[in-house]
Design an enzyme around this catalytic site. Structure first.
Site, mmCIF file in Angstrom:
data_model
loop_
_atom_site.group_PDB
_atom_site.id
_atom_site.type_symbol
_atom_site.label_atom_id
_atom_site.label_comp_id
_atom_site.label_asym_id
_atom_site.label_seq_id
_atom_site.Cartn_x
_atom_site.Cartn_y
_atom_site.Cartn_z
ATOM 1 N NE ARG A 197 42.049 -57.391 -63.831
ATOM 2 C CZ ARG A 197 41.573 -56.406 -64.571
ATOM 3 N NH1 ARG A 197 41.299 -55.237 -64.010
ATOM 4 N NH2 ARG A 197 41.366 -56.572 -65.855
ATOM 5 N NE ARG B 258 46.400 -57.574 -43.926
ATOM 6 C CZ ARG B 258 47.525 -58.084 -43.451
ATOM 7 N NH1 ARG B 258 47.507 -59.237 -42.789
ATOM 8 N NH2 ARG B 258 48.664 -57.453 -43.614
ATOM 9 N NE ARG C 147 39.269 -52.984 -58.098
ATOM 10 C CZ ARG C 147 39.758 -53.184 -59.308
ATOM 11 N NH1 ARG C 147 39.630 -52.240 -60.232
ATOM 12 N NH2 ARG C 147 40.391 -54.309 -59.608
#
Length: 244
Positions: free
Chosen positions: A84, A174, A183
């Site tokens: 994702r 970045r 995460r």
């Protein structure tokens, strides 16, 4: 092979990543030629300068530094999450071209810690379930003619999210900051959270100035999760401080 453990190795990165970032940023504001700027960057430690870039949110120069990780012993469930993050490059082991058949053993799988914590009986039951899935996979392969990829591509449909996979992942600095913000958070799923913290530990070894403040959002201010906050900000900060 059966149950496997997560492994991650930083296998490559931009040469002199901090100097590349500093050079990109200084070029934006200087009339000097590139060679002159390069000499100036090389002659001085750029850590404080890079920290200022991060503090003011001038992130585009840090895109010039990229980092590549070899990752294995992770689940297809993790694969669905990490992909994702679209500003990244992925090379993933194929379940179509790689034969997952085992006559005696079992495909690689990840055992969730919460299930393992229930005790040996629970872990053995989980293993038995994986072995049953292995038998189903083998059976479908045989019934489909065991013709390599043309059989694998349909037999793989019975494989679970727990099935292990391997991948090579490249992100620029970045995107890594963004990845770590989401995460490394305690609300992230346990497997990808463990991966993110280990990736953070490894990039801090080669580019400490670039990742001096990287990590979950609560490191630099109030928890961005609001009412969903885990309430463990002090614990998270301690973990970050001990990261080596």
């Amino acid at each position: 092979m059966g149950k496997v453990e997560q492994k991650v190795v930083l296998v490559a990165h931009t040469m002199e990543p901090q100097q590349s970032v500093a050079l990109g940023a200084k070029l934006c504001y200087s009339g000097a030629d590139v060679e002159e700027l390069k000499k100036g960057v090389e002659a001085k430690d750029q850590a404080k300068y890079i920290q200022r870039l991060v503090d003011v949110g001038h992130f585009s120069p840090i895109e010039h530094a990229s980092f590549t990780f070899a990752i294995e012993g992770v689940s297809r469930s993790l694969l669905a999450q990490i992909t994702r993050h679209r500003i990244a490059s992925f090379s993933v082991q194929s379940q179509r071209y790689v034969d997952m058949a085992h006559e005696e053993g079992c495909f690689d799988y990840i055992l969730p810690p919460a299930i393992e914590a229930l005790g040996e009986d629970a872990a053995e039951e989980f293993h038995s379930q994986m072995m049953q899935i292995q038998r189903w996979y083998n059976d479908w392969q045989a019934r489909l003619g065991k013709k390599g990829e043309s059989s694998n591509e349909d037999a793989r449909f019975v494989l679970p999210n727990a099935a292990g996979t391997k991948m090579l992942v490249t992100m620029n600095a970045r995107e890594l900051h963004h990845f770590f913000t989401l995460r490394c958070c305690n609300r992230a799923q346990w497997e990808i959270r463990a991966l993110a913290w280990e990736m953070l530990r490894q990039v801090r070894q080669v580019a400490p100035a670039l990742f001096n403040t990287a990590g979950p959002g609560c490191l630099s201010g109030p928890c961005p999760e609001g009412r969903m906050c885990c309430g463990k900000q002090a614990e998270v900060k301690k973990r970050f401080e001990e990261l080596i």
